[in-house]
Design an enzyme around this catalytic site. Structure first.
Site, PDB file in Angstrom:
ATOM      1  N   GLU A  67       0.022  -1.169   5.667  1.00 22.12           N
ATOM      2  CA  GLU A  67       1.128  -0.734   6.518  1.00 22.12           C
ATOM      3  C   GLU A  67       1.017   0.748   6.853  1.00 22.12           C
ATOM      4  O   GLU A  67       1.476   1.181   7.909  1.00 22.12           O
ATOM      5  CB  GLU A  67       2.465  -1.009   5.817  1.00 22.12           C
ATOM      6  CG  GLU A  67       3.696  -0.814   6.685  1.00 22.12           C
ATOM      7  CD  GLU A  67       4.259   0.595   6.680  1.00 22.12           C
ATOM      8  OE1 GLU A  67       5.138   0.889   7.509  1.00 22.12           O
ATOM      9  OE2 GLU A  67       3.830   1.416   5.839  1.00 22.12           O
ATOM     10  N   GLU A  68       0.410   1.523   5.945  1.00 19.89           N
ATOM     11  CA  GLU A  68       0.401   2.974   6.095  1.00 19.89           C
ATOM     12  C   GLU A  68      -0.739   3.498   6.969  1.00 19.89           C
ATOM     13  O   GLU A  68      -0.957   4.704   7.050  1.00 19.89           O
ATOM     14  CB  GLU A  68       0.305   3.637   4.709  1.00 19.89           C
ATOM     15  CG  GLU A  68       1.471   3.343   3.777  1.00 19.89           C
ATOM     16  CD  GLU A  68       2.752   4.055   4.184  1.00 19.89           C
ATOM     17  OE1 GLU A  68       2.744   4.714   5.242  1.00 19.89           O
ATOM     18  OE2 GLU A  68       3.744   3.974   3.450  1.00 19.89           O
ATOM     19  N   HIS A 127       6.265   9.769   0.844  1.00 25.81           N
ATOM     20  CA  HIS A 127       5.038  10.549   1.027  1.00 25.81           C
ATOM     21  C   HIS A 127       5.140  11.959   0.457  1.00 25.81           C
ATOM     22  O   HIS A 127       4.207  12.748   0.610  1.00 25.81           O
ATOM     23  CB  HIS A 127       4.609  10.630   2.500  1.00 25.81           C
ATOM     24  CG  HIS A 127       4.514   9.318   3.200  1.00 25.81           C
ATOM     25  ND1 HIS A 127       4.167   9.198   4.532  1.00 25.81           N
ATOM     26  CD2 HIS A 127       4.714   8.050   2.763  1.00 25.81           C
ATOM     27  CE1 HIS A 127       4.173   7.929   4.884  1.00 25.81           C
ATOM     28  NE2 HIS A 127       4.500   7.205   3.820  1.00 25.81           N
ATOM     29  N   ASP A 155       0.825  -1.216   0.000  1.00 22.42           N
ATOM     30  CA  ASP A 155       0.000   0.000   0.000  1.00 22.42           C
ATOM     31  C   ASP A 155       0.852   1.255   0.000  1.00 22.42           C
ATOM     32  O   ASP A 155       2.034   1.246   0.344  1.00 22.42           O
ATOM     33  CB  ASP A 155      -0.962   0.014   1.186  1.00 22.42           C
ATOM     34  CG  ASP A 155      -0.278  -0.022   2.547  1.00 22.42           C
ATOM     35  OD1 ASP A 155       0.769  -0.680   2.670  1.00 22.42           O
ATOM     36  OD2 ASP A 155      -0.796   0.610   3.485  1.00 22.42           O
TER      37      ASP A 155
END
Length: 398
Positions: free
Chosen positions: A161-162, A369, A82
């Site tokens: 995971e995020e 990000h 993800d």
């Protein structure tokens, strides 16, 4: 195409012996923001099931593949599928689909990009470059008559995971099929710029509620403004001096920050409640419980009692463990000087399972990000070469 919308057709990955830089671009083009990993998990599962030397299992949107050569040791190569949401800034380059830009800034990228050519797209560093390396190694070791590795390998591709730790696909595997994660050593292919990063900071999150008394703003003296009352808390947090803590020879930098604030119901009402979200990043010398105690002590300086604080999330830190023989052998094989991991990663989960683990992957973690998230072709190829030399010692890494 509209890069804000997920792909709805079933994607198919190219053969896994494709240049790993081009394979990274293929992965970037599959939208997989948290909660939308299914299509990418489908594509990964299909590619892995086509490899005869691998056994493959699917648990939710997590995919696990394993060699079963009966070798003396086993290692895990893990990475998450993800990404965080796409950028909303006009002109941002870290979107979906991906795009190549030449290293020189002029001209076009050739069919096979040069090492310095730059690949932009959401997840380029965090962490589809690492996932591409995982897949390339699976394609090498899982094919018919592929080279025999020095140790058996487990590949773990997981979802969520995020987001909050309770939803982690790796956590799901640990709960439902822990035997799949049994190993002597693990490498998490999070971005480290090709340098081994040992351990990780822990992270804990808190919701601090400051009360007030509602009133009409035309008669504000009849109320107590909860937003104003949060000023001592914000002052304490602004003045906080984070520590740098040495653990097993590596310096971990901590941080305590207000990350979000909520308050108020209308433009003419004195707010009767204000909530401040706080995040603490703590070094691996502390347990989660010790982290909570430290935060409570800091908040007490602002007159905040533990009863006003809700713990919303917590994940433990992981000690470096670089003195473990498997970790030391890995560092010797891939080279470089080990560094600490300042952020939290799933090496902490492996540490809890008793599996020593390190972070090692392509790309600069500072770009994770970011609106211009990117990775170079050379960085992904270099990571693949290092891991190949470690897994197949007679290989030249190419």
């Amino acid at each position: 195409m509209d890069s804000s919308l997920p792909v709805t057709t079933a994607p198919v990955l190219p053969p896994l012996d494709l240049d790993v830089a081009l394979l990274t671009a293929e992965l970037l083009d599959i939208h997989s923001v948290s909660d939308h990993e299914t299509l990418l998990a489908d594509a990964v599962e299909e590619a892995l099931r086509a490899l005869p030397a691998l056994s493959v299992q699917r648990i939710g949107d997590a995919v696990v593949a394993r060699t079963e050569f009966g070798l003396d040791s086993r290692v895990v190569l893990a990475g998450h599928l993800d990404t965080v949401p796409l950028p909303t800034v006009p002109g941002a380059r870290g979107t979906v689909p991906s795009r190549w830009e030449p290293a020189t800034g002029v001209g076009t990228v050739a069919a096979v990009p040069a090492d310095g050519d730059v690949l932009y797209g959401r997840g380029a560093t965090d962490m589809k470059g690492g996932v591409a390396v995982q897949l390339a190694l699976a394609g090498l070791l899982g094919r018919d008559a592929g080279p025999r590795p020095a140790r058996d390998v487990t590949w773990v591709f997981y979802d969520h995971e995020e987001v909050e730790a309770a939803r982690s696909g790796l956590g799901r595997i640990a709960r439902q099929a822990p035997a799949l994660l049994e190993a002597d050593f693990a490498v998490l292919l999070e971005p480290t710029d090709g340098v081994v990063e040992g351990g990780c900071n822990g992270t804990s999150r808190y919701l601090v509620t400051v009360p007030g008394v509602a009133a009409h703003t035309g008669r504000s003296w009849r109320g107590v403004n909860a937003i104003h009352a949060s000023a001592p808390l914000l002052t304490v947090l602004a003045a906080y001096e984070p520590a740098t803590v040495m653990v097993e020879g590596l310096d971990y930098r901590e941080g305590l920050n207000a990350v979000r604030i909520h308050g108020g119901t209308a433009g003419n009402v004195v707010p009767d409640s204000c909530a401040v979200e706080v995040n603490y990043r703590f070094a691996p010398d502390k347990t989660v419980e010790q982290a909570h105690e430290h935060v409570y002590a800091v908040l007490a300086r602002a007159g905040i009692s533990p009863e006003a604080v809700e713990v919303t999330d917590a994940s433990p830190a992981a000690r470096p463990g670089l003195d473990h023989p498997a970790a030391a052998a890995f560092v010797a094989a891939v080279g470089g000087v080990p560094m600490p991991k300042y952020g939290w990663t799933d090496v902490a989960r492996f540490s809890e399972l008793g599996v020593p683990a390190v972070n090692f992957g392509p790309g600069d973690a500072l770009l994770a990000h970011a609106d211009d998230e990117h990775v170079t072709a050379g960085a992904v190829r270099a990571c693949l070469g290092a891991l190949r030399r470690w897994l197949v010692p007679e290989s030249d890494g190419r």
